[in-house]
Scaffold this active site. Structure first.
Site, PDB file in Angstrom:
ATOM      1  N   ASP A  67       0.836  -1.199   0.000  1.00  0.00           N
ATOM      2  CA  ASP A  67       0.000   0.000   0.000  1.00  0.00           C
ATOM      3  C   ASP A  67       0.873   1.252   0.000  1.00  0.00           C
ATOM      4  OD1 ASP A  67      -2.422   1.400   0.217  1.00  0.00           O
ATOM      5  OD2 ASP A  67      -2.193   1.582   2.373  1.00  0.00           O
TER       6      ASP A  67
ATOM      7  N   THR B 177      -0.366   5.022  -4.826  1.00  0.00           N
ATOM      8  CA  THR B 177       0.864   4.804  -5.610  1.00  0.00           C
ATOM      9  C   THR B 177       0.754   5.516  -6.948  1.00  0.00           C
ATOM     10  OG1 THR B 177       1.039   2.651  -4.555  1.00  0.00           O
ATOM     11  CG2 THR B 177       2.426   3.017  -6.463  1.00  0.00           C
TER      12      THR B 177
END
Length: 551
Positions: free
Chosen positions: A65, A99
């Site tokens: 994550d 991301t």
């Protein structure tokens, strides 16, 4: 920093302060930001790798994550911290795509660097980037696909995309089903979803398949007295925010006791007061008591005799969820206890989960708060599963609220890239260069997806571009087959907000970093570890464990 004036130096900054100006300052900041983007780049997509983060006391976090990675890394460089902010904003707004946001911001800066080398002024680049970001939002709104909040199959696919690559593959179907059921249960009529009404409890032991949803509440506590019933059918629930114990005086008081009888009557009075409180609880007809404060030993005995199931020191957040799940009202004073304040549940029981007692409040008539219990073999697996579940819950909530989605797999980025290049030529002037750079930067997403899946990024980009030129707007990268494919048909879909937020926050961060042409770092009496004296001359050695990175 000093100025020479008639042979006399004038000191403006404190001794030991450092100043980096112009291209050097921009170069340093851009390199720091690119290093952050490189740190998370390999985690993107279903074939992304994980990071193992070890903190100073040896605690290990294994995660895929983006925002978790950046939060756990101790980042010192100020420009790099701005990139962490991008991920945090994305996480707060949407819950997924952290991301993506950071990688796009890093690539925008990389492309800007090429333009700076060609002597394009930073202000021109900033202006072009802003125009491109605005145009991108328009195009995204155009290519977005409407979805109904009742379309459970679509919602499941969305939660699947959010969980893919986060260690939840083994039981993806099961977990997505739990997420969609939980979110649709707590959704309000107007389509808003408060994700605080979904509680995710993690328990080590069993396998991922043992995860389940409780249509009601799950509380990590046990009843206060072994004499109390383990199971209550047709529960009438009292939520009490007051202590069931002897009231101590607020002011400092002294009681002079001169004989043993007086002491005994004093103690008897204490017990009588507690018994009065318990009698009030019994009189209300409650057979389950959840107390936010303490329950006295004597009170426990009386409650157990009255066959009342009691739990003490329940967290405030759990009390609020219980109120929503059971329809009970929180009572803050003993005198306010009455049968009108009670809530109901079909069944309350204490069960052992992985060797620990937990209380299950189930069969609520209209549960507006639910719990999901996540199981897994080891602590790290359960932690990462919980993060994947949180992302999926947020993403499904966002879709129910916005009712708009886009295809995944790099397809919106490829479409945006092509449309922005056409837009750039219509703008002309120097801004055209910046808009073209922005368009090329967006292709980093499909390129990274290809790299992480071990495919040739150039071949894949060429194939994707060709598909989009033919008008296939939802063509994205099928990483399993290694070719371009229709992402919508494959069920790889994401909420529109993931993309709009990622592009706008990435563009804002890139513009902000670009516009800095002077870094003045005041001296620190002692430079912190890992920071060169004088602050920001270059990248700090070992930026949060990323020292050896090539950027």
């Amino acid at each position: 920093m000093s100025q020479q004036l008639a042979g006399q130096p004038i000191f403006i900054l404190k001794e030991g302060s450092s100043r980096t100006r112009g291209r050097d300052a921009q170069g340093n900041n851009i390199n720091a930001a690119k290093a952050v983007a490189n740190a998370v780049r390999t985690t993107l997509g279903p074939k992304g790798m994980d990071k193992m983060l070890v903190d100073t006391i040896g605690d290990v976090v294994i995660t895929n994550d983006g925002v978790t990675i950046l939060k756990e890394m101790d980042i010192e460089h100020p420009a790099a911290k701005m990139m962490v902010e991008v991920a945090k904003t994305q996480d707060d707004e949407v819950g997924d795509g952290t991301t993506t946001a950071v990688v796009i911001a890093g690539e925008l800066l990389k492309r800007a660097e090429d333009l700076l080398d060609q002597d394009v002024h930073p202000t021109v680049i900033a202006h072009g980037y802003r125009m491109a970001a605005e145009k991108a939002q328009e195009i995204l709104a155009e290519i977005a696909i409407p979805v109904k909040a009742t379309d459970l199959a679509m919602l499941k696919k969305i939660s699947e995309t959010a969980m893919t690559g986060k260690g939840a593959e083994a039981a993806k179907d099961k977990l997505c089903d739990l997420v969609v059921r939980a979110v649709t249960m707590v959704a309000e009529e107007d389509g808003t979803v408060d994700k605080d009404n979904i509680k995710v409890e993690k328990k080590v032991g069993g396998s991922i398949q043992d995860s389940e949803i409780i249509e009601g509440m799950l509380i990590d506590k046990e009843r206060v007295h072994p004499g109390m019933p383990k199971k209550v059918v047709g529960a009438k629930i009292l939520l009490l925010n007051a202590a069931v114990e002897f009231k101590k005086t607020e002011v400092d008081a002294e009681i002079n006791i001169t004989s043993p009888d007086q002491l005994q009557s004093f103690l008897d009075e204490e017990e009588r007061m507690i018994r009065t409180i318990v009698e009030k609880i019994i009189a209300s007809g409650a057979n389950v008591l959840f107390c936010q404060k303490g329950i006295d030993d004597i009170a426990q005995h009386y409650l157990a005799k009255a066959k009342i199931f009691g739990v003490r020191r329940v967290k405030k957040s759990d009390m609020e969820k219980l109120a929503r799940a059971t329809g009970a009202t929180m009572v803050s004073s003993i005198d306010a206890i009455s049968k009108d304040e009670l809530g109901t549940a079909g069944l309350i029981e204490e069960k052992k989960v992985s060797g620990e007692e937990m209380i299950f409040v189930t069969e609520c008539s209209n549960p507006k708060a639910v719990s999901i219990i996540v199981r897994g073999g080891t602590e790290h697996v359960v932690d990462e599963l919980e993060r994947a579940m949180e992302d999926a819950i947020r993403v499904v909530s966002v879709v129910i609220e916005d009712k708009k989605l886009v295809a995944g797999g790099g397809s919106p980025e490829t479409e945006l890239s092509q449309r922005l290049k056409i837009y750039a030529s219509s703008v002309g002037g120097r801004a055209q260069l910046a808009i073209e750079a922005f368009a090329s930067a967006l292709e980093i997403i499909p390129r990274t997806l290809a790299e992480n899946a071990g495919l040739d990024p150039i071949d894949m980009l060429v194939e994707l571009r060709a598909a989009h030129e033919k008008g296939q707007k939802t063509a994205g990268l099928d990483v399993y087959e290694g070719k371009a494919g229709d992402m919508l048909a494959a069920g790889v879909i994401e909420p529109l907000r993931v993309k709009t937020q990622a592009i706008s926050s990435a563009a804002e961060a890139a513009v902000m970093i670009l516009r800095i042409d002077d870094v003045i770092a005041s001296s620190k009496s002692a430079a912190p570890e890992g920071m060169p004296p004088g602050g920001m001359g270059g990248m700090p050695p070992g930026m949060g464990g990323m020292g050896g990175m090539d950027y």
